[in-house]
Scaffold this motif. Structure first.
Motif, short mmCIF file in Angstrom:
data_model
loop_
_atom_site.label_atom_id
_atom_site.label_comp_id
_atom_site.label_asym_id
_atom_site.label_seq_id
_atom_site.Cartn_x
_atom_site.Cartn_y
_atom_site.Cartn_z
N ARG A 22 -17.70 19.87 52.17
CA ARG A 22 -19.80 20.92 52.28
C ARG A 22 -21.21 19.93 51.90
O ARG A 22 -20.61 19.15 51.06
CB ARG A 22 -18.92 20.93 50.74
N THR A 63 -25.51 23.39 53.77
CA THR A 63 -26.37 24.43 53.26
C THR A 63 -27.88 23.37 53.32
O THR A 63 -28.03 22.26 52.82
CB THR A 63 -25.91 24.32 51.59
N GLN A 114 -30.14 30.34 59.17
CA GLN A 114 -28.76 31.40 58.82
C GLN A 114 -28.26 32.01 60.30
O GLN A 114 -26.76 32.22 60.53
CB GLN A 114 -29.24 32.53 58.12
N GLN A 137 -25.97 27.71 55.39
CA GLN A 137 -26.08 28.41 54.33
C GLN A 137 -27.44 27.67 54.47
O GLN A 137 -28.59 27.17 54.27
CB GLN A 137 -25.39 28.45 53.56
N THR A 138 -28.31 28.70 53.22
CA THR A 138 -29.97 28.73 52.87
C THR A 138 -30.59 28.90 51.29
O THR A 138 -29.54 29.61 50.78
CB THR A 138 -30.79 29.19 53.21
N ARG A 139 -30.65 28.16 50.34
CA ARG A 139 -30.68 27.84 49.03
C ARG A 139 -32.28 27.95 48.68
O ARG A 139 -33.24 27.21 48.75
CB ARG A 139 -29.88 27.23 48.03
#
Length: 444
Positions: free
Chosen positions: A237, A262, A275, A280-282
Motif C-alpha cells: 500500500r 494512492t 482513477q 486512488q486519489t486523496r
C-alpha cells in the motif's frame, strides 16, 4: 517605428512576452547602428523581459542579406550589462512571473513611466518586496531573525543567477539565509502556514501542467527500490504526498500492478483521470490532516519537505510515522545544499517562495540519526538538473548574468551533449554531486 533626433527611422522588434522595454538599450542600439553604418543590431546581456530582439535601420533595409546572422558588418551586436548588475527575469513565459507582474501593475504607481533602474529600485521598497516574497498575495509573513532550528546567526545568500521561476525578487533584498552554526538554509520572510494554500493557485498549477520533464521511469534513481523492495508485501500500500499531476503514481501502478497506489496533493492539483488507471486519489494537507493509522507500507514525498515550515517538520514526520505499517518506509527527496551542483546556478533558490527551507545531506543525517522513530538508510543523489541538463545549460547560456557565465553554460551544454549514455551524469551522482538527495527512512 521609433525616430531619433538625427531623423533616421528604425524598426524595433520585440517579443510580446517582454513586458518592460529598456529604452536606454534601444537608444544605445540605434547609436551603434549609426556609428557602424550597419543595418541590424542585436543585443546581449539585458535583463530577460526588457530586451528587444533587434533594431533595424529602416534606410538600410535594402542592404539586408537573406541570412542576417552572417552579414557582418551589416549586422552588429550591442553588449549590455543590466543582467550582470541586477539578475532578474521579467518575461512572462512563466505563469508565476505573470502573476507577479499583474500585482506590480496594480500596486506600483507610475510603473509604466519608470526606467529600468527606478523600476528595480522600487522592487526593493518595503511596501513592494513583501508582496513579491508572497508571490503577489496580501498574506501574513513570518520573518526569521535567527535560525529556526538552532537559533544561530543567519547569513544572507543573494540569488546571483537568473531566477527561472519568480524573476522579480530584487538582489538588494536576499530571500534565502544560511545558518552559520548548523548550515540550514531558510527563506525569510516566508508565507504564514495558515495562508500558504493561497499561493498554490491556478498560476502555479499551469506551470506544473506544462512541465515536460518526467523523472519517474525505469532506470531513474527515484524509481530504484532495490534498497528496500524485498521488505514490502506483495500488495504493498503506497501513498505519494504532494504528487502533483501523479506521474510517480502512474509509474508505480505500471511497474507494480498489484500494489495499491494512492496519489495525494492539494485540492487544486487533483488529477481525477488517475482513477481511470486504477490509482486512488486523496486531497490531503499533511500539515492539518491525519494521514491514517498504519495505513501504508511505503510513503514517498518527492520535493515536498522543503515546502513545509520548519516548526511543522516534526509534526509532519510524526503524521507520516503513524501512517506507516510497522517496518514501513518513508522515502523523500529534497535539494541538497551540500552539493556544489545544487549551489551552482542558484538551484537551491529555484522556487521561492514555495521552498521555505533548503537542507543538506549532513544536516539531514544529524537530524535523523539520533531519532528513536526512524532507521536512517544510506542516502542517494538524484538530479532534476542533470535529468534535463541540456535545457538548463541552454537556458543559462541565454540568461546568466555575465557574458562569461553565459559562455561557461554553453561549454557545459556541449559537454553534456556528448554524454549520450549518461555515464557522466551517473558518475556525478555516485559522487554525491546531484541537485537533490534521496533519504530513505524505515519505521522503527
Amino acid at each position: 517605428m521609433l525616430r531619433d533626433p538625427a531623423k533616421n527611422g528604425y524598426l524595433v522588434i520585440s517579443d510580446i512576452m517582454n513586458p518592460v522595454t529598456d529604452l536606454g538599450l534601444v537608444r544605445a542600439m540605434m547609436d551603434s547602428l549609426q556609428r557602424n553604418e550597419a543595418a541590424v543590431c542585436l543585443c546581449d546581456g539585458a535583463i530577460p523581459g526588457t530586451q528587444v530582439d533587434m533594431v533595424i535601420a529602416a534606410d538600410r533595409l535594402d542592404h539586408l542579406p537573406d541570412d542576417a546572422e552572417s552579414a557582418n558588418p551589416v549586422l552588429i551586436r550591442k553588449r549590455w550589462f543590466t543582467q550582470d548588475k541586477h539578475n532578474n527575469q521579467f518575461n512572462l513565459y512563466k505563469y508565476k512571473r505573470l502573476k507577479m507582474f499583474l500585482c506590480l501593475v496594480e500596486r506600483l504607481d507610475g510603473m509604466h513611466e519608470m526606467d529600468i533602474e527606478t523600476f528595480i529600485s522600487a522592487l526593493a521598497r518595503d511596501d513592494i518586496f513583501p508582496l513579491l516574497a508572497a508571490f503577489g498575495e496580501d498574506v501574513r509573513l513570518v520573518w526569521h531573525e535567527s535560525c529556526p532550528h538552532c537559533n544561530g546567526a543567519l547569513t544572507p545568500l543573494p540569488l546571483r543567477m537568473s531566477q527561472p521561476f519568480c524573476g522579480y525578487l530584487p538582489v538588494a533584498r536576499p530571500l534565502y539565509h544560511e545558518c552559520e552554526r548548523c548550515g540550514l538554509v531558510t527563506a525569510s520572510p516566508v508565507v504564514h502556514e495558515d495562508d500558504v494554500a493561497t499561493i498554490y493557485d491556478v498560476f502555479d498549477k499551469q506551470d506544473f501542467v506544462v512541465s515536460l520533464n518526467n523523472p519517474y521511469h525505469h532506470g531513474a534513481t527515484r524509481c530504484d527500490f532495490s534498497l528496500f523492495e524485498r521488505h514490502l508485501p506483495r500488495m504493498a500500500r503506497t501513498l505519494d504526498i504532494g504528487g502533483g499531476m501523479g506521474r510517480f503514481s502512474q509509474f508505480l501502478k505500471e511497474a507494480y500492478p498489484d500494489w495499491i497506489v494512492t496519489h495525494s496533493d492539494h485540492e487544486i492539483k487533483q488529477n481525477l483521470q488517475l482513477q481511470d488507471q486504477g490509482i486512488q486519489t486523496r486531497a490531503l494537507n499533511v500539515l492539518a490532516e491525519p494521514i491514517g493509522q498504519e495505513r501504508y507500507d511505503l510513503i514517498t514525498a518527492w520535493e515536498v519537505i522543503e515546502h513545509i515550515p520548519y516548526h511543522r517538520i516534526a509534526s509532519v514526520l510524526d503524521n507520516i510515522h503513524r501512517a506507516l505499517a510497522p517496518g514501513g518506509f518513508f522515502v523523500f527527496s529534497t535539494p541538497d545544499f551540500d552539493s556544489p551542483l545544487c549551489r551552482s546556478f542558484d538551484f537551491f533558490g529555484v522556487c521561492p517562495p514555495f521552498h521555505y527551507l533548503v537542507f543538506g545531506e549532513r544536516w539531514l543525517r544529524r537530524y535523523f540519526e539520533g531519532s528513536s522513530q526512524w532507521e536512517y538508510l544510506e542516502p542517494r543523489s538524484c538530479s532534476d538538473f542533470l535529468d534535463d541538463s541540456l535545457m538548463w545549460y541552454d537556458y543559462g547560456s541565454k540568461t546568466c548574468p555575465s557574458f562569461q557565465m553565459r559562455a561557461t553554460s554553453g561549454v557545459l551544454r556541449a559537454v553534456f551533449e556528448t554524454d549520450d549514455g549518461g555515464d557522466l551524469r551517473r558518475t556525478l551522482m555516485r559522487r554525491g554531486i546531484g541537485t537533490e538527495i534521496i533519504i530513505t527512512l524505515r519505521k522503527q
